[in-house]
Design an enzyme around this catalytic site. Sequence first.
Site, PDB file in Angstrom:
ATOM      1  N   LYS A  97      37.502  43.177  34.912  1.00 34.17           N
ATOM      2  CA  LYS A  97      37.823  42.497  33.641  1.00 34.17           C
ATOM      3  C   LYS A  97      37.506  43.173  32.305  1.00 34.17           C
ATOM      4  O   LYS A  97      37.850  43.281  31.157  1.00 34.17           O
ATOM      5  CB  LYS A  97      37.973  40.915  33.630  1.00 34.17           C
ATOM      6  CG  LYS A  97      38.970  40.325  34.488  1.00 34.17           C
ATOM      7  CD  LYS A  97      38.860  38.903  34.265  1.00 34.17           C
ATOM      8  CE  LYS A  97      40.138  38.111  35.332  1.00 34.17           C
ATOM      9  NZ  LYS A  97      39.441  37.864  36.532  1.00 34.17           N
ATOM     10  N   GLU A 119      41.939  32.612  27.284  1.00 38.69           N
ATOM     11  CA  GLU A 119      41.627  31.555  28.525  1.00 38.69           C
ATOM     12  C   GLU A 119      40.804  32.096  29.592  1.00 38.69           C
ATOM     13  O   GLU A 119      40.709  33.406  29.609  1.00 38.69           O
ATOM     14  CB  GLU A 119      43.069  31.174  28.963  1.00 38.69           C
ATOM     15  CG  GLU A 119      43.415  32.013  30.024  1.00 38.69           C
ATOM     16  CD  GLU A 119      44.194  33.364  29.565  1.00 38.69           C
ATOM     17  OE1 GLU A 119      44.347  33.580  28.269  1.00 38.69           O
ATOM     18  OE2 GLU A 119      44.292  34.305  30.388  1.00 38.69           O
ATOM     19  N   SER A 387      37.548  43.959  43.520  1.00 39.47           N
ATOM     20  CA  SER A 387      37.631  43.689  42.342  1.00 39.47           C
ATOM     21  C   SER A 387      36.229  43.043  41.298  1.00 39.47           C
ATOM     22  O   SER A 387      36.234  43.440  40.315  1.00 39.47           O
ATOM     23  CB  SER A 387      38.829  42.904  41.893  1.00 39.47           C
ATOM     24  OG  SER A 387      38.823  41.653  42.682  1.00 39.47           O
TER      25      SER A 387
HETATM   26  C1  PLP Z   1      40.211  37.317  37.636  1.00 36.05           C
HETATM   27  C2  PLP Z   1      40.109  38.046  38.875  1.00 36.05           C
HETATM   28  C3  PLP Z   1      41.059  38.466  39.569  1.00 36.05           C
HETATM   29  C4  PLP Z   1      42.654  38.139  39.430  1.00 36.05           C
HETATM   30  O1  PLP Z   1      43.222  38.701  38.351  1.00 36.05           O
HETATM   31  P1  PLP Z   1      43.983  39.897  38.428  1.00 36.05           P
HETATM   32  O2  PLP Z   1      44.619  39.993  37.052  1.00 36.05           O
HETATM   33  O3  PLP Z   1      45.129  39.611  39.410  1.00 36.05           O
HETATM   34  O4  PLP Z   1      43.200  41.075  38.873  1.00 36.05           O
HETATM   35  C5  PLP Z   1      40.651  39.103  40.975  1.00 36.05           C
HETATM   36  N1  PLP Z   1      39.475  39.364  41.131  1.00 36.05           N
HETATM   37  C6  PLP Z   1      38.523  39.133  40.342  1.00 36.05           C
HETATM   38  C7  PLP Z   1      37.012  39.466  40.611  1.00 36.05           C
HETATM   39  C8  PLP Z   1      38.456  38.431  39.058  1.00 36.05           C
HETATM   40  O5  PLP Z   1      37.724  38.187  38.347  1.00 36.05           O
END
Ligand code: PLP
Length: 403
Positions: A97, A119, A387
């Site tokens: 993010k 948010e 992610s």
């Molecule tokens: C917020 C988050 C997601 C989900 O958000 P996307 O917009 O679908 O990527 C996935 N993995 C992590 C580690 C997150 O913090």
Amino acid sequence: MNSPTPTFAPMPDAQGFFGPYGGQFIPPALKQAMDEIDRAYEDIRQREDFQQELAELFADYVGRPSPIFHAKRLSAQLGGAQIHLKREDLNHTGAHKINHCLGEALLARFMGKKKVIAETGAGQHGVALATACAMVGIPCEIHMGQVDVEKEHPNVTKMRILGCKLVPVTRGAATLKEAVDSAFEEYLKNPQDYLYAIGSVVGPHPFPKMVRDFQAIIGREARAQFLAKHGRLPDFVTACVGGGSNAIGMFTAFLDDADVQLVGVEPAGEGLDKPGRHSATLTRGHPGQIHGMACYVLEEAEGVPAAVHSIASGLDYPGVGPQHSYLKDIGRVQYQTASDEEALQAFMTLSRVEGIIPALESAHAVAWAMRSAATLPADRHILVNLSGRGDKDADYVADKLGL
Ligand SMILES: *Cc1c(COP(=O)(O)O)cnc(C)c1O
């Protein structure tokens, strides 16, 4: 495999549509504000100094490029395809993010905004945005569901330390959807002076485009890294899908590689046949509208978003990015699911076999990769977008499993 003409690059059109999805389903005053953001974004996007500043921050502040790790022990244990992890968990603040938050904070500064509002679900967007705003020097206000405030305590503490104003939201189910509504109301009080920094590739145009562009660094790096190391592209590229930002950030560079199968993994929660207990929007939803965009939605009744659930707070959202909705319809990306149970198992397996504690969100993509690898030959390659890291989930999982 190297297509010279990127067919997907022009998406969305000037009105923000990906086929029938996306757009701006918002009141005129808000449309004006969104159009101003779009103009400012299209302006800085083409500026050398902006791209230079963002590239430097990616390198020196975020720690990019994030490496790709070949999970050899995990692959061997499964006895099938090779699993590779794009390590977005190693970014500053621990997830993907930060990529779009830096972009949004720089845009806010460029536009002379006085406050950035957002948010947050799992708290990852809140921490990443509070971080980016601290560095850029802009006041930041984060709305978060009370349920998530309690579940994601370490991230809440971090946001307070980083100096943002935290607004707990107690209405309704008190999770991500209510936090979005609350943050939006605050934003509507003064769209001229505030920037709403959406946390995924959702909401009205230009956010699905803008957030995607900031996240597309993931796939650009990964494609080049994989080619350099293996002399070929992976057979499968997978990522979890909540709103869809880490997935589209990974997929964009591969869209024109017809031989690369793209798989988005949605949360099946406690089961796809239990309404309200999953959050598999593309799998179980249908085309509709939510939060100013047309996309797949999970609804209880026409125009009423359904209750949603996932063990990963960052994935429980009843809408999904418009580009994902389009990519599903044209069949370019397959959307599959992993349950709470499978995500939990993948979380533990990756921790114990590779020494990497993944975010519960990312564990959904790992779960799909593990399930699929076992059915494939050893010369096949699956690239997983890891992610984020699981520090934020560690206490919750340990509690749940009695560790
Ligand atoms: C917020 C988050 C997601 C989900 O958000 P996307 O917009 O679908 O990527 C996935 N993995 C992590 C580690 C997150 O913090």
